[in-house]
Design a protein around this motif. Structure first.
Motif, PDB file in Angstrom:
ATOM      1  N   SER A 196      53.355 -71.899 -16.020  1.00 17.38           N
ATOM      2  CA  SER A 196      52.591 -73.142 -16.035  1.00 17.38           C
ATOM      3  C   SER A 196      51.998 -73.414 -17.417  1.00 17.38           C
ATOM      4  CB  SER A 196      51.468 -73.084 -14.998  1.00 17.38           C
ATOM      5  OG  SER A 196      50.593 -71.990 -15.265  1.00 17.38           O
TER       6      SER A 196
ATOM      7  N   THR B 119      52.658 -77.089 -18.947  1.00 19.90           N
ATOM      8  CA  THR B 119      51.518 -77.976 -19.186  1.00 19.90           C
ATOM      9  C   THR B 119      51.242 -78.157 -20.672  1.00 19.90           C
ATOM     10  OG1 THR B 119      49.993 -76.098 -18.920  1.00 19.90           O
ATOM     11  CG2 THR B 119      50.448 -77.440 -16.973  1.00 19.90           C
TER      12      THR B 119
ATOM     13  N   TYR C  58      51.786 -85.220 -11.719  1.00 16.35           N
ATOM     14  CA  TYR C  58      51.169 -83.888 -11.602  1.00 16.35           C
ATOM     15  C   TYR C  58      51.732 -83.137 -10.401  1.00 16.35           C
ATOM     16  CZ  TYR C  58      47.586 -82.720 -15.029  1.00 16.35           C
ATOM     17  OH  TYR C  58      46.945 -82.306 -16.161  1.00 16.35           O
TER      18      TYR C  58
ATOM     19  N   ASP D  26      46.274 -75.021 -16.592  1.00 16.97           N
ATOM     20  CA  ASP D  26      46.667 -76.350 -17.058  1.00 16.97           C
ATOM     21  C   ASP D  26      46.130 -76.571 -18.469  1.00 16.97           C
ATOM     22  OD1 ASP D  26      47.433 -78.929 -17.395  1.00 16.97           O
ATOM     23  OD2 ASP D  26      46.076 -79.792 -15.919  1.00 16.97           O
TER      24      ASP D  26
ATOM     25  N   VAL E  46      44.070 -75.714 -10.159  1.00 20.29           N
ATOM     26  CA  VAL E  46      45.242 -75.048 -10.733  1.00 20.29           C
ATOM     27  C   VAL E  46      45.015 -73.538 -10.803  1.00 20.29           C
ATOM     28  CG1 VAL E  46      46.659 -74.831 -12.798  1.00 20.29           C
ATOM     29  CG2 VAL E  46      45.957 -77.081 -12.025  1.00 20.29           C
TER      30      VAL E  46
END
Length: 325
Positions: A130, A134, A116, A80, A73
């Motif tokens: 993100s 997340t 995912y 994440d 990531v």
């Protein structure tokens, strides 16, 4: 007597100095691990043995896998915050459905990897942060884990117990597993053409787009790989602990981020190192309990001590980076 002419004294080449700084920067994760091992050997020489490494690195495998998951990531300039609760969810599924109804367990785990991948697509298509997405998913994974296993229990499948309790001769299994993880991911991400593309999505997305590559596809692949290694981390964790708990992986989020950064990764630019990430995970696994226990540091202070170790390493890296520039 020979006169010294101004300007004739030997000077160190700026290029050579920068090369040495880059070399030192690359070796910093290994130096950190070496210092931790030296400290453990000095405090308790008996720990440096086959049995000692098996005991000290007992939880290093799931930490290393979670760190690699986070690294994919970060390679795409994302972060994440749900990997810890995802590992806990995978652990609950492994200790229940994967043992009692293997087909259902496999379908659920594969479906979680697909979720995912969809998260990666959503973040890219809607240009969402993100961290926010997340963070929200961390509550989803936590809730699902509680639904699957409301209270601690369950049992790891027998085949998983056999794998995680494997004891090869001469070299402890955690060290062999760490070497295998580092080698496989390093080859796939650093030595293949598509690995260059995946890293390029975080290093120079505009150039990648102009070259005709789909940023959406790379984001989906990166998040799918994160889900895959998160599944492997949760399964490995249950293979070691033999039972599950909905909160069993909550600490893995910060550990995985720290492992990537400790291993030479950066939050921007697609600069990551699979080998460094695994070394960072091993360093954290050794420093988290064995080293601080041997130093007689109370458990309440061990988290703070881990943070201090990370800050020291990062400060050293900043100094080296300044010399490199």
């Amino acid at each position: 007597m020979t006169a010294i002419v101004p300007g004739t004294l030997p000077k160190s080449s700026p290029r050579g100095s920068a090369a040495r700084a880059r070399l030192l920067r690359g070796l910093l994760p290994a130096l950190s691990l070496a210092l931790v091992l030296i400290a453990i050997a000095w405090l308790n020489p008996r720990a440096i043995s086959y049995f000692g490494f098996n005991l000290m690195l007992n939880l290093a495998i799931p930490i290393a896998l979670a760190t690699i998951a986070q690294m994919f990531v970060i390679a795409g300039n994302e972060l994440d915050l749900s990997i810890g609760t995802f590992v806990g969810f995978v652990g609950c599924v492994t200790a229940t459905w994967l043992r009692d109804a293997p087909l259902l367990g496999v379908v659920v785990l594969l479906g979680s990897i697909g979720v995912y991948a969809l998260l990666g697509a959503l973040i890219h298509l809607r240009n969402l942060p993100s961290i926010v997405v997340t963070l929200g998913m961390s509550f989803v994974w936590q809730g699902l884990a509680i639904l699957v296993l409301p209270k601690p229990g369950g049992k790891a499948p027998d085949w998983l117990l056999a794998i995680m309790s494997f004891k090869p001769p001469y070299i402890p299994f955690p060290i062999l597993a760490a070497l295998l993880i580092a080698a496989v991911v390093h080859f796939g991400l650093m030595r293949t053409s598509y690995g260059v593309i995946l890293r390029g999505s975080g290093g120079n997305a505009a150039a990648l787009r102009r070259a005709g590559w789909s940023l959406l596809r790379t984001k989906i692949v990166l998040f799918a790989l994160t889900g895959l290694f998160g599944v492997l981390s949760g399964m490995a964790l249950i293979g070691i602990t033999t039972s599950a708990d909905a909160n069993i992986g909550n600490g893995y989020t910060l550990l995985s981020i720290a492992g990537v950064i400790l291993g030479g990764g950066e939050f921007v630019g697609g600069r990551v190192s699979p080998i460094g990430a695994v070394i960072g995970a091993l360093t954290l696994a050794l420093a988290a309990s064995p080293l601080l226990t041997f130093m007689h540091i109370p458990p309440d202070w061990q988290v703070a001590a881990n943070g201090a170790i990370l800050i020291i390493v990062l400060a050293a890296r900043v100094l080296i980076s300044r010399r490199e520039r």
